[in-house]
Write a protein that holds these residues in place. Structure first.
Motif, PDB file in Angstrom:
ATOM      1  N   LEU A   1      -9.097   4.780   7.534  1.00 49.04           N
ATOM      2  CA  LEU A   1      -8.654   4.181   6.285  1.00 49.04           C
ATOM      3  C   LEU A   1      -7.124   4.164   6.229  1.00 49.04           C
ATOM      4  N   ARG A   2      -6.606   3.196   5.516  1.00 50.21           N
ATOM      5  CA  ARG A   2      -5.152   3.134   5.276  1.00 50.21           C
ATOM      6  C   ARG A   2      -4.924   2.749   3.824  1.00 50.21           C
ATOM      7  N   TYR A   3      -4.114   3.540   3.141  1.00 47.21           N
ATOM      8  CA  TYR A   3      -3.840   3.310   1.723  1.00 47.21           C
ATOM      9  C   TYR A   3      -2.361   2.990   1.519  1.00 47.21           C
ATOM     10  N   LYS A   4      -2.125   2.209   0.482  1.00 48.04           N
ATOM     11  CA  LYS A   4      -0.759   1.970   0.014  1.00 48.04           C
ATOM     12  C   LYS A   4      -0.719   2.308  -1.474  1.00 48.04           C
TER      13      LYS A   4
ATOM     14  N   PHE B   1      -1.485  -3.035  12.492  1.00 47.86           N
ATOM     15  CA  PHE B   1      -0.262  -2.499  11.906  1.00 47.86           C
ATOM     16  C   PHE B   1       0.804  -3.585  11.857  1.00 47.86           C
ATOM     17  N   LYS B   2       1.327  -3.803  10.645  1.00 50.81           N
ATOM     18  CA  LYS B   2       2.375  -4.807  10.446  1.00 50.81           C
ATOM     19  C   LYS B   2       3.642  -4.104  10.001  1.00 50.81           C
ATOM     20  N   SER B   3       4.655  -4.125  10.859  1.00 54.13           N
ATOM     21  CA  SER B   3       5.904  -3.437  10.562  1.00 54.13           C
ATOM     22  C   SER B   3       7.054  -4.427  10.552  1.00 54.13           C
TER      23      SER B   3
ATOM     24  N   GLU C   1       2.599  -7.439   2.681  1.00 54.24           N
ATOM     25  CA  GLU C   1       1.888  -7.282   3.949  1.00 54.24           C
ATOM     26  C   GLU C   1       2.321  -6.049   4.737  1.00 54.24           C
ATOM     27  N   SER C   2       3.450  -5.480   4.388  1.00 51.62           N
ATOM     28  CA  SER C   2       4.032  -4.412   5.191  1.00 51.62           C
ATOM     29  C   SER C   2       3.163  -3.160   5.212  1.00 51.62           C
TER      30      SER C   2
END
Length: 306
Positions: free
Chosen positions: A151-154, A90-92, A99-100
Motif C-alpha cells: 500500500l502507498r498513502y499520501k 513510482f513517480k518522482s 501525481e507525485s
C-alpha cells in the motif's frame, strides 16, 4: 389585668439594623469578588490547558506522519507467494503535485487544497500570510489484502480561513484539515492512480480550528534551510526533494474565547513568517500560543525512489 413591663426588654434600633445590612452587603460583595476572581482564573487555566492539549494533538499527528515520509516496506523471502518488495509504480519529480510520489512536498503560503487541482484554489492577501501545505507519502503492507498487499498513502495537511466575526474583523483564524489518499494498483497491473475511495481514506477531515499560522521549514543534512522548499513544481524545488533530513513544524494557536480582560500587545517567538520577515505581534484579548518542534525524516535518502 396584668401589666407588662417593657422597660427591660432588649432590641435593635432601625439604625443598628441598617448598619448590619450594610456590613453584610459589604461582606457578600467581597466574597463574590473573590469568587469571581478565582473562577475567572480557573477558567483561564482550563482554557489554556485545552489549547495546549488540542495543539499538541495536532502536532503529534504531524510528527508521526512526517517521520513516516519515504517509508518503504520490504517483505523479503516469504511463503505467502507475494513479491518480496513493493511493485507499486513510482513517480518522482513530476511537476504535477497530484501525481507525485515524492515523500515530502511543501507548498508555501497557500490556503485550501482541492484534490482535483495542482495548486490550492485560495491564496491569502499580501498582508496576512498563512498557511503552508505539506504532502507526505509513505508505504505500508497488509498481507490480508489479496489484490494489493503493498500500500502507498499520501496524507496532506492544509488550512482554510474561518468566517470572521463582525466584532473581530482583525482576528482572522484558520482551521487545519487532513486528507488521506491511497495509490490503487493491484498485483499484475503496471500502473495505478491515487484514490480517496478506500475504507480509511478521506478528503477533508477537520483536525483543529482557531490557528493563526502553520509553517513547515525543511532542512538539509547540514542543518541549512532548503530554499526553495521541496516541491516538484519548479526545477529548483525538485532538486531539494531528497535533500530533506528534518522538518520544523511551527504552529500558532488562538483561544476560542476572549482570554484577557483588556487588549494587550503580544508577540509570538518562533513564528517568523510575515511579509516583513519579522516576529508577528498582536493587540488582542485572545490568548495566543505557539509550538515549534523539529522532526527528523529518517526514511528519506538521496537518489529518490524512497
Amino acid at each position: 389585668m396584668i401589666k407588662k413591663n417593657y422597660k427591660h426588654i432588649a432590641g435593635l434600633t432601625l439604625i443598628e439594623i441598617l448598619i448590619g445590612v450594610i456590613v453584610s452587603s459589604l461582606m457578600m460583595a467581597a466574597i463574590y469578588s473573590t469568587y469571581s476572581i478565582v473562577n475567572r482564573t480557573y477558567n483561564q487555566v482550563v482554557d489554556k490547558a485545552k489549547i495546549s492539549q488540542s495543539s499538541r494533538d495536532l502536532v503529534g499527528l504531524l510528527m508521526r506522519d512526517t517521520r513516516m515520509a519515504g517509508f518503504k516496506y520490504y517483505l523479503g523471502n516469504n511463503n505467502l507467494n507475494l513479491p518480496k518488495e513493493s511493485y507499486l509504480e513510482f513517480k518522482s519529480g513530476t511537476s504535477d503535485i497530484r501525481e507525485s510520489h515524492d515523500p515530502i512536498i511543501i507548498v508555501k503560503n497557500h490556503l485550501g487544497f482541492n484534490k482535483d487541482n495542482e495548486n490550492p484554489s485560495v491564496a491569502n492577501s499580501a498582508d496576512k500570510v498563512c498557511c503552508d501545505i505539506i504532502h507526505i507519502v509513505f508505504d505500508d503492507f497488509n498481507q490480508n489484502n489479496d489484490s494489493q498487499p503493498y500500500l502507498r498513502y499520501k496524507v496532506s495537511y492544509f488550512a482554510e480561513k474561518n468566517d470572521v466575526d463582525s466584532n473581530d474583523v482583525d482576528e482572522e483564524t484558520y482551521s487545519v484539515y487532513k486528507s488521506k489518499a491511497l495509490f490503487k494498483q493491484d498485483i499484475g497491473i503496471n500502473s495505478g492512480d491515487w484514490t480517496y475511495g478506500c475504507d480509511d481514506c478521506y478528503e477533508r477531515e477537520l483536525i483543529k480550528d482557531n490557528i493563526v499560522d502553520m509553517e513547515f521549514v525543511a532542512f538539509d543534512k547540514d542543518g541549512k534551510i532548503l530554499l526553495p522548499p521541496p516541491n516538484p513544481s519548479t526545477l529548483a524545488g525538485r532538486t531539494n526533494l531528497y535533500k530533506v533530513r528534518s522538518v520544523d513544524i511551527r504552529i500558532a494557536f488562538r483561544s476560542d474565547k476572549k482570554f484577557f480582560n483588556n487588549i494587550i500587545d503580544r508577540s509570538l517567538p518562533g513564528i517568523q513568517r510575515t511579509i516583513a520577515d519579522a516576529m508577528p505581534s498582536f493587540s488582542t484579548r485572545y490568548l495566543r500560543e505557539n509550538i515549534v518542534v523539529t522532526v527528523h525524516t529518517r526514511n528519506i535518502v538521496s537518489g529518490g525512489n524512497f
